[in-house]
Design an enzyme around this catalytic site. Structure first.
Site, short mmCIF file in Angstrom:
data_model
loop_
_atom_site.label_atom_id
_atom_site.label_comp_id
_atom_site.label_asym_id
_atom_site.label_seq_id
_atom_site.Cartn_x
_atom_site.Cartn_y
_atom_site.Cartn_z
N ARG A 103 13.36 25.67 20.39
CA ARG A 103 13.21 26.64 19.31
C ARG A 103 11.74 26.82 18.95
NH1 ARG A 103 18.55 24.46 17.54
NH2 ARG A 103 17.61 22.63 16.56
N PHE B 122 24.35 34.70 20.37
CA PHE B 122 25.06 33.44 20.10
C PHE B 122 24.23 32.61 19.12
CE2 PHE B 122 25.65 34.73 24.55
CZ PHE B 122 27.01 34.97 24.60
N ASP C 268 26.61 36.60 16.45
CA ASP C 268 27.56 35.54 16.78
C ASP C 268 28.97 36.03 16.48
OD1 ASP C 268 27.16 32.33 17.35
OD2 ASP C 268 29.07 32.77 16.36
N ASP D 8 21.60 31.91 23.93
CA ASP D 8 21.95 30.49 23.71
C ASP D 8 23.47 30.36 23.59
OD1 ASP D 8 21.90 27.79 23.12
OD2 ASP D 8 21.43 28.09 21.00
N CYS E 252 24.14 24.92 28.14
CA CYS E 252 24.34 23.55 27.64
C CYS E 252 25.52 22.87 28.33
CB CYS E 252 24.55 23.57 26.12
SG CYS E 252 26.01 24.51 25.59
#
Length: 406
Positions: free
Chosen positions: A219, A235, A257, A306, A346
Site C-alpha cells: 500500500r 476490490f 467492492d 486487489d 493472495c
C-alpha cells in the site's frame, strides 16, 4: 502439555516419505505414516523417526487431519514446555522489532515462527489470535501469556484479546469453530495508524483477523504514483489502497467492492482521514462494473487490482486463472497510456510463475506493453521460511507501467 521425552509415542514414517519435511517443511501427511507406537490422543506430542529409526524431531499428532503431524522442533531431546514456548515467542517478537514497524503487525505467523497452526495479530493495543490446529490450541493460552509478558518488557500494554478461530479448516482438525473474547470484553472497533492512514479495524466481524496487514508496504508503494492522479481501486474491501492513494494526494479516487458492509467501513475510514471529498466508494461487482466504465470512455492514471483469492484449492485453479486473466485484461483497458497498474494475487495455489504468465496473457489479449516497476510479496512481519511450502510466496504484487503498442 509438558512431556517426558522417554514416554513420547513414536511415529515412524514410510520409506521414501517425508520429502517435504526433510527439505525444510513443517508438515507430515497422513499417507506418509507407517506405524505409531505407544498410547496417544489426537493433539499429543510425538517423536517422529524415519523408516530406519533415525530421529526427525517432535510434532503434534492429529489423525483427524490430512496434515497428520505439525513439527515443533527438529531436536529429539528438547522438552516442549513453557520455557520452550517463551523462547519461540521471544524470538518472534525480536524478529518483528528488527524488520518491521510494530504499531500494528503480525506477531506470530504459524510455521514461519516455528509455532505451527497459530496466528497472532497486533492492532494497536489489541491482540487477535487465530488457532487452527489441535496441538497448538492446547498451548494457546501459554503463548498469549508469554507474548503479553514479552511485550510488557518493552513497555507495551495490551488492553484486550479477541479470538477469531472461526475458519472452516478447524473442522478438518476435529475442532469447533469459535470466536469471542479471551478475558474481559472491550470495544472491538479498534483504531490503528498505518502509512499515515487511520483505520477502524473490526476485529470481531472483519475478514480473517480484521485487517490485511500483509499488504502494508505494498500500500505504501503505490503512494508515490498517486499525487494529482485519478485512481481506481478494485476490490477495495475497507478502502486501504484507496485511502493510501488519497493520503498521497490523488485528485480523485474511486474504490469498488461487492460488499456493502465493507463499503460502509471504507466510507467511515475516509471520513476518519478527512478524505471524503476526494475518495469515493461504490458497492458494485467489479467484473460487471469495469466493462461499463470502459464503455463510458472512463480512463484512470492508476488502476489497483486487489481481488480475494479466486482459488483455495488446486482443483479450482483453472477457473481462477480465467478470473485473474479477465480482471487484469479489463483493468489494463482502463489505464491511460503511460499510466500504472498495481495487481496482486493472495492465493497460495496461484504460483508466482502462473500469476506472471496469466498477466502476460492478459496484456497480449489487449495489445498492451507492460514495463515492470517492481515486484513485491507479503510484508516482513509475514516471513517466508525458505524450503517450507507452508509459508511460501502466497502474496504476489506487481506494479507495471502500461503503454500502448506502437
Amino acid at each position: 502439555m509438558p512431556h517426558n521425552i522417554q514416554n513420547l509415542p513414536m511415529v515412524q514414517i514410510k520409506k521414501g516419505a517425508g520429502r517435504s519435511l526433510k527439505a525444510g517443511g513443517a508438515w507430515i501427511y497422513d499417507n506418509e505414516i507407517d506405524t505409531i507406537t505407544g498410547s496417544y490422543e489426537n493433539g499429543d506430542m510425538v517423536l517422529v523417526t524415519d523408516f530406519d529409526g533415525y530421529p526427525l524431531g517432535q510434532g503434534f499428532l492429529n489423525l483427524n487431519s490430512t496434515i497428520a503431524i505439525r513439527m515443533m522442533t527438529r531436536k529429539k531431546d528438547v522438552v516442549v514446555d513453557e520455557n520452550f514456548i517463551e523462547m519461540r515467542v521471544r524470538s518472534a517478537w525480536e524478529y518483528r522489532k528488527a524488520v518491521s514497524e510494530t504499531g500494528s503487525c503480525r506477531l506470530i505467523f504459524g510455521e514461519a515462527d516455528f509455532l505451527p497452526g497459530i496466528v497472532v495479530d497486533k492492532f494497536s493495543d489489541v491482540l487477535v489470535v487465530e488457532s487452527l490446529a489441535l496441538g497448538i490450541d492446547r498451548w494457546k493460552m501459554v503463548i498469549l501469556e508469554k507474548l503479553l509478558a514479552v511485550l510488557s518488557e518493552d513497555g507495551i500494554s495490551i488492553r484486550g484479546i479477541y479470538e477469531r478461530s472461526d475458519a472452516k479448516v478447524r473442522l478438518q482438525e476435529g475442532m469447533e469453530r469459535f470466536k469471542g473474547f479471551i478475558g474481559e470484553p472491550f470495544d472491538t472497533k479498534v483504531e490503528i495508524m498505518e502509512n499515515g492512514v487511520r483505520y477502524l479495524v473490526d476485529v470481531q466481524d472483519g475478514q480473517k483477523t480484521g485487517f490485511f496487514l500483509d499488504q502494508k508496504y505494498n500500500r505504501l508503494a503505490i503512494q508515490r504514483l498517486c499525487p494529482g492522479k485519478k485512481v481506481l481501486d478494485c476490490f477495495t474491501h475497507t478502502g486501504s489502497f484507496a485511502l493510501n492513494a488519497g493520503i498521497a494526494g490523488a485528485s480523485s479516487v474511486l474504490g469498488v467492492d461487492a460488499s456493502q458492509l465493507a463499503i460502509n467501513q471504507a466510507i467511515e475510514n475516509a471520513r476518519l482521514n478527512g478524505l471524503s471529498q476526494r475518495v469515493q466508494f461504490q458497492c458494485s461487482d467489479v467484473f460487471e462494473l469495469l466493462p461499463q466504465l470502459e464503455a463510458k470512455g472512463e480512463r484512470f492514471d492508476v488502476v489497483i487490482l486487489d481481488p480475494p483469492a479466486f482459488t483455495k484449492s488446486r482443483n479450482s485453479i483453472k477457473n481462477a486463472v480465467k478470473g485473474y486473466r479477465e480482471i487484469n485484461l479489463r483493468g489494463m483497458k482502463l489505464v491511460k497510456d503511460g499510466g500504472f497498474l498495481a495487481t496482486c494475487s493472495c492465493s497460495h495455489f496461484m504460483s508466482p510463475e502462473l500469476f506472471t504468465k496469466t498477466i502476460r496473457e492478459a496484456a497480449l489479449g489487449v495489445h498492451k506493453r507492460l514495463r515492470q516497476v517492481e515486484y513485491r510479496t507479503q510484508a516482513m512481519d509475514h516471513p517466508i521460511l525458505w524450503a517450507g511450502e507452508e509459508t511460501s510466496y502466497y502474496l504476489k504484487f506487481y506494479i507495471f507501467q502500461v503503454t500502448e503498442e506502437k
